[in-house]
Write an enzyme that holds these catalytic residues in place. Structure first.
Site, short mmCIF file in Angstrom:
data_model
loop_
_atom_site.label_atom_id
_atom_site.label_comp_id
_atom_site.label_asym_id
_atom_site.label_seq_id
_atom_site.Cartn_x
_atom_site.Cartn_y
_atom_site.Cartn_z
N GLN A 73 0.83 -1.21 0.00
CA GLN A 73 0.00 0.00 0.00
C GLN A 73 0.87 1.26 0.00
O GLN A 73 0.53 2.26 0.63
CB GLN A 73 -0.95 -0.01 1.20
CG GLN A 73 -2.16 -0.92 1.00
CD GLN A 73 -3.01 -0.50 -0.21
OE1 GLN A 73 -3.12 0.67 -0.53
NE2 GLN A 73 -3.61 -1.47 -0.88
N SER A 74 1.99 1.24 -0.70
CA SER A 74 2.91 2.38 -0.71
C SER A 74 2.30 3.60 -1.41
O SER A 74 1.95 3.53 -2.59
CB SER A 74 4.20 1.98 -1.42
OG SER A 74 4.97 3.13 -1.72
N ASN A 75 2.20 4.69 -0.66
CA ASN A 75 1.78 5.96 -1.27
C ASN A 75 2.88 6.50 -2.17
O ASN A 75 2.61 7.16 -3.17
CB ASN A 75 1.48 6.99 -0.18
CG ASN A 75 0.40 6.53 0.76
OD1 ASN A 75 -0.74 6.37 0.36
ND2 ASN A 75 0.76 6.28 2.01
#
Ligand code: PLP
Length: 326
Positions: A73-75
């Site tokens: 879930q890396s922004n």
């Protein structure tokens, strides 16, 4: 003389600096927020500022592909994919672990933004990242490598500029802060704010709430990065770990594990101000700030800036755990 760095315009700047009257009444201190969740790049967030400088360097080096890595879930990966699309470059993302059954949140956006996604599986992510870069070069591409979180001195320099932006807003609104509180992970945002504090003469506390690292490790990392950033900007100053303020009391179940404290912070910001903080970063930093206020470490007579660094797309990946928070 400070050095002027090239930037590729991606962000909507300046981001708003706003008071939080209802949250202030609920908690005690006078609270403000800096809305870097509104930087505008495919969902916004702090990585957009860093990517303006990193992308400018990539283009100056004639790169045709951005390669970076992160968590599922890396922004940072999502904003890198969007930045690549803006500049007409390819984007290759190395994500940790195995492809999940459900494609949602930032991962969904990575797909929509056209990123080429590789999973590190059971192997160390760094090894897969290095292999991916080598394979790109071998196939005749010109990849530009962006380390975790875009936290190089060049990326961190964006937050020195952000501090100058904040300073002019503080002057216009005639407000001074006793502390700036934010989520700190790969250290670039923190290092830039520290170096920027020096640049604008900010005398309050710069307090990073650690999201995944022990305090000593993060202090050392930020000190080194702040030192390198100041050198890059031609304003050399050596920082040591003791100059850096980190609170690592809120790691809970570990990185990206949302617990009761994050859930309470998400609900409190939403209910009092209509603001969304995320389960991984800003929710944890907000939970830390709330607890420090309740325990009297942050005094009720203080004026505090909470620097919102984005992350809302991850909320969708936690929908099952959040649906009872209403
Ligand atoms: C990456 C990230 C952070 C941490 O920033 P670093 O520069 O990596 O320390 C904080 N909040 C959000 C939402 C992020 O995506």
């Amino acid at each position: 003389m400070p050095t002027d760095l090239h930037r590729y315009a991606l962000a909507h700047l300046p981001t708003p600096l706003e008071p939080l009257p209802r949250l202030s009444r609920a908690l005690g201190p006078r609270l403000f927020i800096k809305r870097d969740d509104l930087t505008g790049l495919a969902g916004g967030g702090n990585k957009t500022r860093k990517l303006e400088y990193l992308l400018a360097e990539a283009l100056a080096q004639n790169a045709d592909t951005l390669v970076t890595m992160g968590a599922v879930q890396s922004n940072h990966c999502r904003q890198t994919a969007a930045a690549a699309a803006c500049a007409g470059l390819r984007c290759v993302l190395v994500l940790r672990g195995h492809a999940p059954a459900q494609i949602t949140g930032n991962l969904l956006l990575d797909h929509l933004l056209g990123a080429d996604i590789r999973w590190s599986g059971d192997r160390p992510r760094e090894a897969v990242f290095a292999e991916t870069l080598a394979a790109e070069r071998e196939s005749g591409r010109r990849p530009y490598a962006i380390p975790l979180g875009g936290s190089t001195p060049l990326g961190a320099a964006a937050y020195v500029a952000a501090m100058r932006e904040l300073k002019s807003q503080m002057d216009v609104q005639d407000v001074r802060f006793d502390r700036i509180v934010f989520a700190s992970s790969s250290g670039g945002t923190h290092a830039g704010i520290v170096a920027g504090a020096e640049a604008i003469g900010f005398r309050g506390e710069v307090l990073g709430v650690s999201v995944d690292m022990a305090a000593d490790d993060l202090c050392g990392l930020v000190a080194q990065l702040a030192t390198e950033t100041a050198t890059l900007l031609n304003t050399p100053l050596a920082y040591t770990a003791s100059d850096i303020h980190v609170n690592a009391d809120y790691l809970g179940g570990g990185y990206a594990v949302m617990g009761p404290a994050e859930r309470e912070a998400i609900a409190l910001f939403a209910h009092t101000e209509g603001l969304l903080v995320d389960p991984v970063y800003t929710g944890r930093a907000a939970a830390g700030m709330i607890d420090l206020i309740r325990r009297g470490v942050i005094g009720k007579d203080e004026t505090i800036l909470f620097w919102h660094t984005g992350g809302q797309p991850a909320l969708w990946a936690y929908a099952e755990q959040l649906r009872d928070e209403g």
